[in-house]
Scaffold this motif. Structure first.
Motif, short mmCIF file in Angstrom:
data_model
loop_
_atom_site.label_atom_id
_atom_site.label_comp_id
_atom_site.label_asym_id
_atom_site.label_seq_id
_atom_site.Cartn_x
_atom_site.Cartn_y
_atom_site.Cartn_z
N LEU A 192 -9.14 27.54 -15.14
CA LEU A 192 -10.34 28.06 -15.77
C LEU A 192 -9.92 29.07 -16.77
CD1 LEU A 192 -12.74 28.77 -12.85
CD2 LEU A 192 -13.00 26.95 -14.39
N ASN A 193 -8.60 29.60 -16.62
CA ASN A 193 -8.14 30.63 -17.73
C ASN A 193 -7.63 29.83 -19.08
OD1 ASN A 193 -7.05 33.18 -18.14
ND2 ASN A 193 -5.05 32.16 -18.18
N CYS A 194 -6.94 28.93 -18.94
CA CYS A 194 -6.30 28.20 -20.07
C CYS A 194 -7.20 26.92 -20.43
CB CYS A 194 -4.82 28.16 -20.18
SG CYS A 194 -4.57 26.94 -19.02
N LYS A 195 -7.91 26.54 -19.45
CA LYS A 195 -8.90 25.34 -19.76
C LYS A 195 -8.34 24.09 -19.97
CE LYS A 195 -12.69 27.87 -22.07
NZ LYS A 195 -12.23 29.03 -22.73
N THR A 196 -7.48 23.89 -18.92
CA THR A 196 -6.48 22.60 -18.71
C THR A 196 -6.87 21.93 -17.29
OG1 THR A 196 -4.63 23.81 -18.03
CG2 THR A 196 -4.80 23.26 -20.44
N SER A 197 -6.56 20.65 -17.33
CA SER A 197 -6.64 20.17 -16.07
C SER A 197 -5.25 19.22 -15.81
CB SER A 197 -7.76 19.17 -16.03
OG SER A 197 -7.89 18.38 -14.84
N ASN A 198 -4.62 19.12 -14.71
CA ASN A 198 -3.39 18.78 -14.19
C ASN A 198 -3.60 17.82 -13.17
OD1 ASN A 198 -1.13 20.18 -16.60
ND2 ASN A 198 -2.54 21.64 -15.68
N MET A 199 -2.85 16.39 -13.45
CA MET A 199 -3.18 15.60 -12.17
C MET A 199 -1.57 15.93 -11.46
SD MET A 199 -5.78 13.77 -12.77
CE MET A 199 -5.59 11.87 -12.08
N ARG A 200 -2.00 15.88 -10.08
CA ARG A 200 -0.90 16.12 -9.29
C ARG A 200 -1.03 15.32 -8.18
NH1 ARG A 200 1.03 18.22 -12.71
NH2 ARG A 200 2.06 20.46 -12.83
N HIS A 201 0.40 14.60 -7.59
CA HIS A 201 0.31 13.81 -6.61
C HIS A 201 1.49 14.35 -5.57
CE1 HIS A 201 2.55 10.54 -4.43
NE2 HIS A 201 1.26 10.37 -3.95
N PHE A 202 0.86 14.50 -4.17
CA PHE A 202 1.96 15.06 -3.17
C PHE A 202 2.04 14.12 -2.19
CE2 PHE A 202 -0.47 18.53 -5.02
CZ PHE A 202 0.40 19.42 -5.25
N ASP A 203 3.22 13.91 -1.69
CA ASP A 203 3.56 12.96 -0.54
C ASP A 203 3.16 13.44 0.70
OD1 ASP A 203 4.96 10.84 -2.07
OD2 ASP A 203 6.53 12.00 -2.28
N LYS A 256 0.78 -1.05 0.27
CA LYS A 256 -0.06 0.08 0.09
C LYS A 256 0.83 1.23 -0.02
CE LYS A 256 -4.11 1.90 2.40
NZ LYS A 256 -4.30 2.78 1.41
N VAL A 257 0.90 1.72 -1.25
CA VAL A 257 1.68 3.10 -1.19
C VAL A 257 0.59 4.37 -1.68
CG1 VAL A 257 3.89 2.21 -1.32
CG2 VAL A 257 2.36 2.36 -3.50
N LEU A 258 1.12 5.61 -1.36
CA LEU A 258 0.44 6.51 -1.84
C LEU A 258 0.62 6.97 -3.15
CD1 LEU A 258 0.03 8.85 1.25
CD2 LEU A 258 -1.58 7.46 0.37
N GLY A 259 0.07 6.21 -4.23
CA GLY A 259 0.46 6.36 -5.55
C GLY A 259 -0.27 7.21 -6.38
N PRO A 260 -0.27 6.98 -7.58
CA PRO A 260 -1.03 7.83 -8.45
C PRO A 260 -2.77 7.93 -8.23
CG PRO A 260 0.33 6.31 -9.78
CD PRO A 260 0.38 6.01 -8.45
N GLU A 261 -3.17 6.84 -7.69
CA GLU A 261 -4.58 7.00 -7.43
C GLU A 261 -4.71 7.94 -6.21
OE1 GLU A 261 -3.10 3.51 -4.61
OE2 GLU A 261 -2.35 4.45 -6.33
N TYR A 262 -3.73 8.72 -5.60
CA TYR A 262 -4.30 9.76 -4.63
C TYR A 262 -4.05 11.13 -5.59
CZ TYR A 262 -5.71 6.86 -1.03
OH TYR A 262 -6.30 6.03 -0.36
N ALA A 263 -3.59 10.86 -6.84
CA ALA A 263 -3.56 12.27 -7.75
C ALA A 263 -4.74 13.06 -7.70
CB ALA A 263 -2.95 11.88 -8.84
N MET A 264 -4.61 14.14 -7.49
CA MET A 264 -5.81 15.18 -7.73
C MET A 264 -5.75 16.02 -8.83
SD MET A 264 -7.62 15.11 -4.42
CE MET A 264 -7.27 14.28 -3.03
N CYS A 294 -6.04 14.84 2.36
CA CYS A 294 -6.75 16.00 2.89
C CYS A 294 -5.84 16.99 3.21
CB CYS A 294 -7.47 15.61 4.33
SG CYS A 294 -6.51 15.01 5.25
N ASP A 295 -4.46 17.14 3.20
CA ASP A 295 -3.70 18.32 3.09
C ASP A 295 -3.35 18.70 2.05
OD1 ASP A 295 -3.69 17.98 6.03
OD2 ASP A 295 -2.10 16.44 6.15
N TYR A 296 -3.82 18.01 0.91
CA TYR A 296 -3.27 18.52 -0.43
C TYR A 296 -3.77 20.28 -0.72
CZ TYR A 296 -1.98 14.36 -2.92
OH TYR A 296 -1.48 13.15 -3.11
N PRO A 297 -3.21 20.89 -1.14
CA PRO A 297 -3.50 22.35 -1.70
C PRO A 297 -4.78 22.64 -2.28
CG PRO A 297 -1.78 21.85 -2.94
CD PRO A 297 -1.73 20.63 -2.08
#
Ligand SMILES: [Zn+2]
Length: 138
Positions: free
Chosen positions: A37-48, A24-32, A52-55
């Motif tokens: 809204l400005n350039c209409k893109t969405s980026n996945m980010r994963h933080f270690d 069990k690792v905090l892998g990409p499945e915890y990517a948010m 619930c502490d994600y920005p």
């Protein structure tokens, strides 16, 4: 000794029919997703850190504007789909960042409300679920 180490030992001992250890690792499945809204893109980010502490937002890697944390289940519209991006913008500005929204039902219990498909639906949605909206710093 934990279960994983025991399984590893047994595996080394030649018992090959054991299941692979389920690490069990905090892998990409915890990517948010972070939607800009400005350039209409969405980026996945994963933080270690704990999800619930994600920005709440990050700097958009494309245009340096603010990209809003829209959680794990956000499906970005096509860049050219202005109507859908308008809906997304409307929802975010009203405090709906694709968090889980519950429909209160006295008879059958609460259930997960689905997000609106159109801007028109979104206008009713933000009124109906106003109490479940969150603060969004845009
Ligand atoms: Zn951007």
């Amino acid at each position: 000794m934990d279960k994983q180490s025991r399984m590893e030992l047994r595996r080394k001992a030649g018992l090959r029919d054991l299941p692979k250890p389920n690490v069990k690792v905090l892998g990409p499945e915890y990517a948010m997703s972070f939607a800009c809204l400005n350039c209409k893109t969405s980026n996945m980010r994963h933080f270690d850190i704990d999800p619930c502490d994600y920005p709440d937002s990050i700097e958009c890697p494309v245009c340096n504007n603010l990209a809003i944390n829209v959680g794990r289940h956000f499906k970005p519209p096509k860049k050219t789909d202005n109507a859908q991006w308008k809906k997304v913008e409307y929802l975010i500005k009203h405090g709906f960042v694709f968090q889980t929204i519950f429909e209160r039902r006295d008879d059958t219990g609460d259930y997960k409300a689905s997000y609106p498909k159109t801007l028109a639906e979104a206008k009713d949605f933000v009124v109906k679920y106003k109490r479940q909206s969150v603060q969004v710093a845009l």
